[in-house]
Design a protein around this motif. Sequence first.
Motif, PDB file in Angstrom:
ATOM      1  N   TYR A 194       0.925  -1.140   0.052  1.00  0.00           N
ATOM      2  CA  TYR A 194      -0.037   0.138   0.031  1.00  0.00           C
ATOM      3  C   TYR A 194       0.859   1.290   0.089  1.00  0.00           C
ATOM      4  N   TYR A 195       0.176   2.317  -0.824  1.00  0.00           N
ATOM      5  CA  TYR A 195       1.135   3.476  -0.749  1.00  0.00           C
ATOM      6  C   TYR A 195       0.795   4.662  -0.005  1.00  0.00           C
ATOM      7  N   PRO A 196       1.594   5.526   0.505  1.00  0.00           N
ATOM      8  CA  PRO A 196       3.141   5.591   0.283  1.00  0.00           C
ATOM      9  C   PRO A 196       3.755   4.446   1.267  1.00  0.00           C
ATOM     10  N   LEU A 197       4.674   3.635   0.484  1.00  0.00           N
ATOM     11  CA  LEU A 197       5.160   2.595   1.168  1.00  0.00           C
ATOM     12  C   LEU A 197       5.959   2.699   2.691  1.00  0.00           C
ATOM     13  N   SER A 198       6.372   3.996   2.857  1.00  0.00           N
ATOM     14  CA  SER A 198       6.741   4.163   4.149  1.00  0.00           C
ATOM     15  C   SER A 198       5.851   4.693   5.413  1.00  0.00           C
ATOM     16  N   GLY A 199       4.647   5.021   4.933  1.00  0.00           N
ATOM     17  CA  GLY A 199       3.596   5.445   5.867  1.00  0.00           C
ATOM     18  C   GLY A 199       2.352   5.204   5.630  1.00  0.00           C
ATOM     19  N   SER A 200       1.911   4.299   4.973  1.00  0.00           N
ATOM     20  CA  SER A 200       0.552   3.991   4.751  1.00  0.00           C
ATOM     21  C   SER A 200      -0.187   3.395   6.110  1.00  0.00           C
ATOM     22  N   VAL A 201      -1.200   3.716   6.171  1.00  0.00           N
ATOM     23  CA  VAL A 201      -1.870   3.214   7.337  1.00  0.00           C
ATOM     24  C   VAL A 201      -2.220   1.810   7.265  1.00  0.00           C
ATOM     25  N   GLN A 202      -2.743   1.376   6.093  1.00  0.00           N
ATOM     26  CA  GLN A 202      -2.990  -0.070   5.930  1.00  0.00           C
ATOM     27  C   GLN A 202      -1.701  -0.663   5.176  1.00  0.00           C
ATOM     28  N   ALA A 203      -1.481  -1.785   5.364  1.00  0.00           N
ATOM     29  CA  ALA A 203      -0.200  -2.612   4.803  1.00  0.00           C
ATOM     30  C   ALA A 203      -0.671  -4.102   4.711  1.00  0.00           C
ATOM     31  N   GLY A 204       0.003  -4.625   3.995  1.00  0.00           N
ATOM     32  CA  GLY A 204       0.072  -6.167   3.872  1.00  0.00           C
ATOM     33  C   GLY A 204       1.507  -6.489   4.500  1.00  0.00           C
ATOM     34  N   TRP A 205       1.500  -7.896   4.904  1.00  0.00           N
ATOM     35  CA  TRP A 205       2.692  -8.159   5.546  1.00  0.00           C
ATOM     36  C   TRP A 205       3.928  -8.359   4.610  1.00  0.00           C
ATOM     37  N   GLY A 206       3.855  -8.608   3.492  1.00  0.00           N
ATOM     38  CA  GLY A 206       4.814  -8.612   2.336  1.00  0.00           C
ATOM     39  C   GLY A 206       5.305  -7.145   2.333  1.00  0.00           C
ATOM     40  N   GLN A 207       4.728  -6.357   2.479  1.00  0.00           N
ATOM     41  CA  GLN A 207       5.075  -5.022   2.315  1.00  0.00           C
ATOM     42  C   GLN A 207       6.077  -4.583   3.556  1.00  0.00           C
ATOM     43  N   LEU A 208       5.949  -5.165   4.723  1.00  0.00           N
ATOM     44  CA  LEU A 208       6.675  -5.050   5.873  1.00  0.00           C
ATOM     45  C   LEU A 208       7.791  -6.066   5.972  1.00  0.00           C
ATOM     46  N   LEU A 209       7.847  -7.246   5.323  1.00  0.00           N
ATOM     47  CA  LEU A 209       8.805  -8.330   5.257  1.00  0.00           C
ATOM     48  C   LEU A 209      10.165  -7.602   5.175  1.00  0.00           C
ATOM     49  N   PRO A 210      10.390  -6.648   4.587  1.00  0.00           N
ATOM     50  CA  PRO A 210      11.783  -6.042   4.414  1.00  0.00           C
ATOM     51  C   PRO A 210      12.201  -5.929   5.631  1.00  0.00           C
ATOM     52  N   GLN A 211      11.604  -5.369   6.350  1.00  0.00           N
ATOM     53  CA  GLN A 211      12.015  -4.894   7.954  1.00  0.00           C
ATOM     54  C   GLN A 211      12.945  -6.152   8.615  1.00  0.00           C
ATOM     55  N   PHE A 212      12.537  -7.431   7.926  1.00  0.00           N
ATOM     56  CA  PHE A 212      13.178  -8.713   8.821  1.00  0.00           C
ATOM     57  C   PHE A 212      13.882  -9.536   7.732  1.00  0.00           C
ATOM     58  N   VAL A 213      14.308  -8.664   6.981  1.00  0.00           N
ATOM     59  CA  VAL A 213      15.278  -9.384   5.896  1.00  0.00           C
ATOM     60  C   VAL A 213      16.674  -8.775   5.818  1.00  0.00           C
ATOM     61  N   ASP A 214      17.822  -9.658   5.745  1.00  0.00           N
ATOM     62  CA  ASP A 214      19.080  -9.078   5.450  1.00  0.00           C
ATOM     63  C   ASP A 214      19.253  -8.779   3.904  1.00  0.00           C
ATOM     64  N   THR A 215      18.805  -7.194   3.934  1.00  0.00           N
ATOM     65  CA  THR A 215      18.824  -6.653   2.462  1.00  0.00           C
ATOM     66  C   THR A 215      20.039  -6.456   1.782  1.00  0.00           C
ATOM     67  N   ASP A 216      21.141  -6.714   2.612  1.00  0.00           N
ATOM     68  CA  ASP A 216      22.396  -7.067   1.901  1.00  0.00           C
ATOM     69  C   ASP A 216      22.490  -8.203   1.125  1.00  0.00           C
ATOM     70  N   ALA A 217      21.878  -9.323   1.492  1.00  0.00           N
ATOM     71  CA  ALA A 217      21.710 -10.454   0.787  1.00  0.00           C
ATOM     72  C   ALA A 217      20.615 -10.601  -0.090  1.00  0.00           C
TER      73      ALA A 217
END
Length: 392
Positions: A194-217
Motif C-alpha cells: 500500500y502507498y506511500p510505502l513508508s507511511g501507509s495506514v493499511q499494509a500487507g505483511w509482504g510490504q513490511l517483510l523487508p524489515q526482517f530481511v538481510d537486505t544486503d543479501a
Amino acid sequence: MKKGIIKALSFILMTTIILGGMASLPVKAEPSNYKFDFGAGSVEKGYIGVSASDKYNEKTRYGFNTPENMRNVAASGTGAASDAVQFVTYGTKSTNTFNVDLPNGLYEVKVTLGNTARAIIAAEGVYQIINMTGNSATDSFQIPITDGQLNILVTEGKVGTAFTLSALEINKLSHHPVTNRTIYIGGDSTVCNYYPLSGSVQAGWGQLLPQFVDTDAFQVRNMASGGQIARGFRNDGQLEALLKYIKPGDYFILQLGINDTNPKNNTTEAEFKEIMRDMVKQVKAKGATVVLSTPQGRATDFNSEGVHTSVNRWYRHSILALAQEENVPLVDLNVLSSAYFTSIGREATLALYMKGDTLHPNRAGATELARIVAEDLKKQGLNGFVEEKKEV
C-alpha cells in the motif's frame, strides 16, 4: 636508395603514431544513469525534460516509441511530480513504451506516478510493480538489461482511470545483467503493498517483510495484489513476470486462499489445490525455493475461552497437504498468528486491524505478521532473515 628507405620508414612510423593516438581517444559511451522529468511544465533541476511528443531517436538515446499515443497532463505533486505524461494506449505487451538505450547490466529503476488511482508498471513485456495507488506514488525495482534498451510503460491497474508517469530515475548497479538474490511474494490484499510505502495506514505483511530481511543479501519483490485468487496470479501476468527473472537461490513465498473461497470466484478447493500445485512446480523447475503460507484469520476469531482459532478457514488444509506432497517449506501463518493473537488478547488484536475491518491488518498488524513469517522461516533454516526489526 637509402634516403628512400628512410623516408618510407619515417612515414610508416608517423602513421603508426597517429593511428595509435586516434585509437586511444575516448569514445562517447552510452550513459548508465538518467533522471527524467515528464510533461510540458518546467523541468526539475538535474533532470532531463521529456514531453509526450518526444519520439525516440538514436541521437538522444531515449524517447517514446509511439508519441502519438501519449499526452501531456497536469499533476498535483511538487518538483518533478508537478506534471506528467499519460499513456493513452497500454498493456504489458504494448509497443507504446518509453525507451532508453542502456549498456547491458543490472539497473535500479525508480518510478514516480502522476495523478493515478491505481496503476501497474510494466517493462520488457512483463509486470514489474503491482498496483501503485495514489497521486505521486513512488516505488522502485531491479531489472536486468540484456538487449541494450529499457522499454517501460504505465498500464492498467483499475479500469477507467488515467495511467500517468511523472518521473523516472535509472541507476546502474552492476555490469552483470542478473538480479540480486530475491524473495518474491505472491498473495492478496492481506499481503500486498500500500502507498506511500513508508507511511501507509493499511499494509500487507509482504510490504513490511523487508524489515526482517538481510537486505544486503536479498531484495524483496512483492507481487501480491488485492482481491487475488490462485487462478488470477497464475494466468494474468504475475507468475509470468516472476518466471522471467526467478533463479536458483531465490525464494517464492505464496499465500492465497482467502478470495478463492468466495463463491463469486468459482474455485473449488480441489481446483485451488491443483492451480497452486502447478505454480509450485513451475517455480521449482527454475531452481528456486518455494514456500507456502496459510492466511491468518479474522480479528474476531476468538472462542468463548479467549483463544483465537481459524484453522478451518481459507482452504488451509489443502495448503498443508500440498506443502507435504510437493516437499516445500510451509509457514502456517494461520496457526502461528492465532497463537500470537491469543497471547495479546481480543482488544490488542483488534488494534492490529483496520478500523471496522476484521480481515485487513493495519501497519502495526502487518509488521507483526511479517515478523512471524520471518521468524518461522529462520527457524526452518532459510537464510536471509533477521530477528530484530530494522528500518528500510
